[in-house]
Design a protein around this motif. Structure first.
Motif, PDB file in Angstrom:
ATOM      1  N   HIS A  85      97.257   3.204  63.991  1.00 15.35           N
ATOM      2  CA  HIS A  85      98.480   2.424  63.736  1.00 15.35           C
ATOM      3  C   HIS A  85      98.210   1.265  62.782  1.00 15.35           C
ATOM      4  CE1 HIS A  85     102.316   0.547  64.277  1.00 15.35           C
ATOM      5  NE2 HIS A  85     101.826  -0.480  64.938  1.00 15.35           N
ATOM      6  N   ILE A  86      97.204   0.452  63.079  1.00 16.44           N
ATOM      7  CA  ILE A  86      96.958  -0.703  62.207  1.00 16.44           C
ATOM      8  C   ILE A  86      96.446  -0.263  60.838  1.00 16.44           C
ATOM      9  CG2 ILE A  86      94.575  -1.212  62.948  1.00 16.44           C
ATOM     10  CD1 ILE A  86      95.442  -4.238  62.748  1.00 16.44           C
ATOM     11  N   SER A  87      95.740   0.851  60.777  1.00 15.07           N
ATOM     12  CA  SER A  87      95.285   1.363  59.484  1.00 15.07           C
ATOM     13  C   SER A  87      96.476   1.759  58.620  1.00 15.07           C
ATOM     14  CB  SER A  87      94.354   2.561  59.679  1.00 15.07           C
ATOM     15  OG  SER A  87      93.176   2.187  60.357  1.00 15.07           O
ATOM     16  N   GLU A  88      97.464   2.400  59.248  1.00 12.26           N
ATOM     17  CA  GLU A  88      98.659   2.801  58.502  1.00 12.26           C
ATOM     18  C   GLU A  88      99.462   1.572  58.071  1.00 12.26           C
ATOM     19  OE1 GLU A  88     100.631   5.772  56.571  1.00 12.26           O
ATOM     20  OE2 GLU A  88      98.737   5.853  57.675  1.00 12.26           O
ATOM     21  N   LEU A  89      99.543   0.577  58.928  1.00 15.87           N
ATOM     22  CA  LEU A  89     100.217  -0.671  58.548  1.00 15.87           C
ATOM     23  C   LEU A  89      99.548  -1.282  57.325  1.00 15.87           C
ATOM     24  CD1 LEU A  89     100.730  -2.338  62.050  1.00 15.87           C
ATOM     25  CD2 LEU A  89     102.507  -1.297  60.624  1.00 15.87           C
ATOM     26  N   TYR A  90      98.224  -1.291  57.334  1.00 20.87           N
ATOM     27  CA  TYR A  90      97.476  -1.879  56.217  1.00 20.87           C
ATOM     28  C   TYR A  90      97.709  -1.088  54.927  1.00 20.87           C
ATOM     29  CZ  TYR A  90      93.702  -3.897  53.495  1.00 20.87           C
ATOM     30  OH  TYR A  90      92.996  -4.529  52.500  1.00 20.87           O
ATOM     31  N   ARG A  91      97.663   0.215  55.027  1.00 20.41           N
ATOM     32  CA  ARG A  91      97.877   1.049  53.834  1.00 20.41           C
ATOM     33  C   ARG A  91      99.268   0.822  53.238  1.00 20.41           C
ATOM     34  NH1 ARG A  91      95.607   5.106  57.376  1.00 20.41           N
ATOM     35  NH2 ARG A  91      93.392   5.414  56.888  1.00 20.41           N
ATOM     36  N   ASN A  92     100.237   0.565  54.112  1.00 19.32           N
ATOM     37  CA  ASN A  92     101.616   0.381  53.670  1.00 19.32           C
ATOM     38  C   ASN A  92     101.966  -1.075  53.390  1.00 19.32           C
ATOM     39  OD1 ASN A  92     102.319   3.134  53.760  1.00 19.32           O
ATOM     40  ND2 ASN A  92     102.641   3.031  55.966  1.00 19.32           N
ATOM     41  N   LYS A  93     100.933  -1.930  53.389  1.00 19.22           N
ATOM     42  CA  LYS A  93     101.090  -3.353  53.052  1.00 19.22           C
ATOM     43  C   LYS A  93     102.065  -4.077  53.993  1.00 19.22           C
ATOM     44  CE  LYS A  93     100.069  -2.450  48.166  1.00 19.22           C
ATOM     45  NZ  LYS A  93      98.626  -2.581  48.408  1.00 19.22           N
ATOM     46  N   LYS A  94     102.067  -3.660  55.254  1.00 23.08           N
ATOM     47  CA  LYS A  94     102.874  -4.343  56.270  1.00 23.08           C
ATOM     48  C   LYS A  94     102.099  -5.553  56.806  1.00 23.08           C
ATOM     49  CE  LYS A  94     106.083  -1.080  56.334  1.00 23.08           C
ATOM     50  NZ  LYS A  94     107.465  -1.307  55.868  1.00 23.08           N
ATOM     51  N   ILE A  95     102.821  -6.541  57.310  1.00 20.08           N
ATOM     52  CA  ILE A  95     102.138  -7.702  57.893  1.00 20.08           C
ATOM     53  C   ILE A  95     102.435  -7.852  59.382  1.00 20.08           C
ATOM     54  CG2 ILE A  95     102.060  -8.936  55.694  1.00 20.08           C
ATOM     55  CD1 ILE A  95     104.300 -10.762  56.795  1.00 20.08           C
ATOM     56  N   GLU A  96     103.150  -6.874  59.949  1.00 21.92           N
ATOM     57  CA  GLU A  96     103.487  -6.941  61.376  1.00 21.92           C
ATOM     58  C   GLU A  96     103.706  -5.542  61.914  1.00 21.92           C
ATOM     59  OE1 GLU A  96     106.678  -9.220  64.351  1.00 21.92           O
ATOM     60  OE2 GLU A  96     106.734  -9.568  62.195  1.00 21.92           O
ATOM     61  N   SER A  97     103.361  -5.332  63.186  1.00 22.75           N
ATOM     62  CA  SER A  97     103.547  -4.054  63.854  1.00 22.75           C
ATOM     63  C   SER A  97     104.907  -3.991  64.530  1.00 22.75           C
ATOM     64  CB  SER A  97     102.451  -3.860  64.911  1.00 22.75           C
ATOM     65  OG  SER A  97     102.790  -2.826  65.807  1.00 22.75           O
ATOM     66  N   GLU A  98     105.587  -2.852  64.383  1.00 20.41           N
ATOM     67  CA  GLU A  98     106.828  -2.655  65.122  1.00 20.41           C
ATOM     68  C   GLU A  98     106.552  -2.301  66.580  1.00 20.41           C
ATOM     69  OE1 GLU A  98     105.999   1.408  63.148  1.00 20.41           O
ATOM     70  OE2 GLU A  98     105.584  -0.723  62.810  1.00 20.41           O
ATOM     71  N   TYR A  99     105.349  -1.820  66.887  1.00 24.43           N
ATOM     72  CA  TYR A  99     104.982  -1.515  68.264  1.00 24.43           C
ATOM     73  C   TYR A  99     104.615  -2.785  69.039  1.00 24.43           C
ATOM     74  CZ  TYR A  99     104.375   3.425  66.853  1.00 24.43           C
ATOM     75  OH  TYR A  99     104.552   4.706  66.390  1.00 24.43           O
ATOM     76  N   ILE A 100     103.966  -3.711  68.360  1.00 21.21           N
ATOM     77  CA  ILE A 100     103.501  -4.951  68.997  1.00 21.21           C
ATOM     78  C   ILE A 100     103.983  -6.122  68.132  1.00 21.21           C
ATOM     79  CG2 ILE A 100     101.483  -6.129  69.995  1.00 21.21           C
ATOM     80  CD1 ILE A 100     100.060  -3.287  69.310  1.00 21.21           C
ATOM     81  N   PRO A 101     105.294  -6.358  68.093  1.00 24.73           N
ATOM     82  CA  PRO A 101     105.813  -7.416  67.227  1.00 24.73           C
ATOM     83  C   PRO A 101     105.277  -8.788  67.624  1.00 24.73           C
ATOM     84  CG  PRO A 101     107.523  -6.599  68.710  1.00 24.73           C
ATOM     85  CD  PRO A 101     106.358  -5.676  68.849  1.00 24.73           C
TER      86      PRO A 101
END
Length: 319
Positions: A284-300
């Motif tokens: 999950h966090i790897s995909e967030l990083y690849r997509n240049k996200k700064i926050e998780s929708e699973y663990i906001p």
């Protein structure tokens, strides 16, 4: 794109994380750091890390580290997370993120300001069985949620120097174990509480060794939660609604969840086997990083802040 991890703090939880990371596709362990070079080198050898350091700053300055996994004891989280953010490193920090809402909010604002990915390592929220249970509850399949029951309690012999009993290391069952049922309840309901109360038993070092927590939500739902260090308690969590219930078996690392109607008849089962649930958190966090996200929708981050706020309210009541 290979996401490159660095690990700070090389205790038992770091070993588990590194072991799972070995088999996580599209990732690598770039570097590890502790305050002891011999320990760092041994850890790096065992888990195929690229580099070993005997100080944390050296890892933070490593250009080949994308995400820092913080596996230190709770009392060190705030300082090292802040350093990571200022260095521009994405952060995956072991729970509890920090022990006060003031610290949580400061770090969250800093991460947003610096456009840095920040996530609490609440791995249980990334597991498919939890995601399915959340989907059932959010979809109204058990009607309006009324009560969440969850507990994480285990038995460990008392040792005043152990991190779980040592107040200087932010010990106590609330910080170490209570974070799980709290964030199960807020995650499964999709809201944070407006009322908080609880009772704690304290051991001779002054930290709580058994705690009951009650939460009230604006929707009308209630949560009855527990955490403790002195006895094993069932880890099956239940969400009761007006039209049925959802059972999440062994909610910390659930492989199975079931949905029942109000008469107790089984309607639906979801099950997924896995070796270690950390894999979903890493993916999950790897995909967030690849997509240049700064926050998780699973663990906001609002949930991370709210959990620290619950700590504040309970600790204040118990003083």
């Amino acid at each position: 794109m290979t996401v490159r991890f660095g690990i700070i703090g090389l205790g038992g939880i770091a070993s588990r994380f590194a072991g799972v990371l070995k088999n996580a596709e599209g990732t690598s362990l770039a570097a590890v750091a502790s305050r002891d070079m011999e320990r760092s080198e041994a850890f790096a050898k065992e888990y195929n890390a690229g580099r070993a350091y005997d100080n944390y700053d050296a890892l933070l300055q490593d250009d080949e580290v994308d995400i820092v996994y913080v596996a230190l004891t709770h009392n060190f989280h705030y300082d090292i997370i802040k350093k990571c953010i200022l260095q521009g490193k994405a952060v995956l920090c072991e729970k509890p993120f920090v022990t006060t809402q003031r610290d949580a909010d400061e770090l969250i604002e800093l991460a947003k300001e610096k456009n840095v990915l920040l996530m609490e390592a609440m791995w249980s929220r990334c597991i498919p069985a939890f995601r399915k249970a959340r989907e059932w509850v959010a979809g109204g399949l058990i009607g309006k949620p009324q009560l969440v029951q969850a507990a994480f309690c285990f038995h460990i012999p008392f040792d005043a120097e152990h991190r779980l009993f040592n107040p200087e290391l932010a010990g106590g069952s609330l910080y170490d174990a209570g974070v799980y049922p709290i964030e199960f309840a807020t995650g499964i309901l999709g809201e944070n509480p407006v009322e908080v109360s609880g009772i704690a038993h304290k051991c001779t070092t002054g930290v709580d060794d058994f705690t009951v927590i009650n939460l009230g939500f604006a929707s009308g739902a209630l949560a009855s939660l527990a955490c403790g260090l002195n006895a094993r308690v069932s880890q099956d969590a239940i969400v009761y609604g007006t039209d049925g219930k959802v059972v999440v078996y062994n909610f910390l690392g659930a492989h199975k969840t079931e949905r029942y109607n109000e008469n107790g008849e089984l309607l639906e089962t979801f099950e997924e086997e896995f070796e270690d649930g950390f894999i979903y958190e890493i993916q999950h966090i790897s995909e967030l990083y690849r997509n240049k996200k700064i926050e998780s929708e699973y663990i906001p981050l609002k949930d991370t802040s709210a959990c620290a706020g619950i700590f504040d309210k309970l600790i204040e009541k118990w003083q």
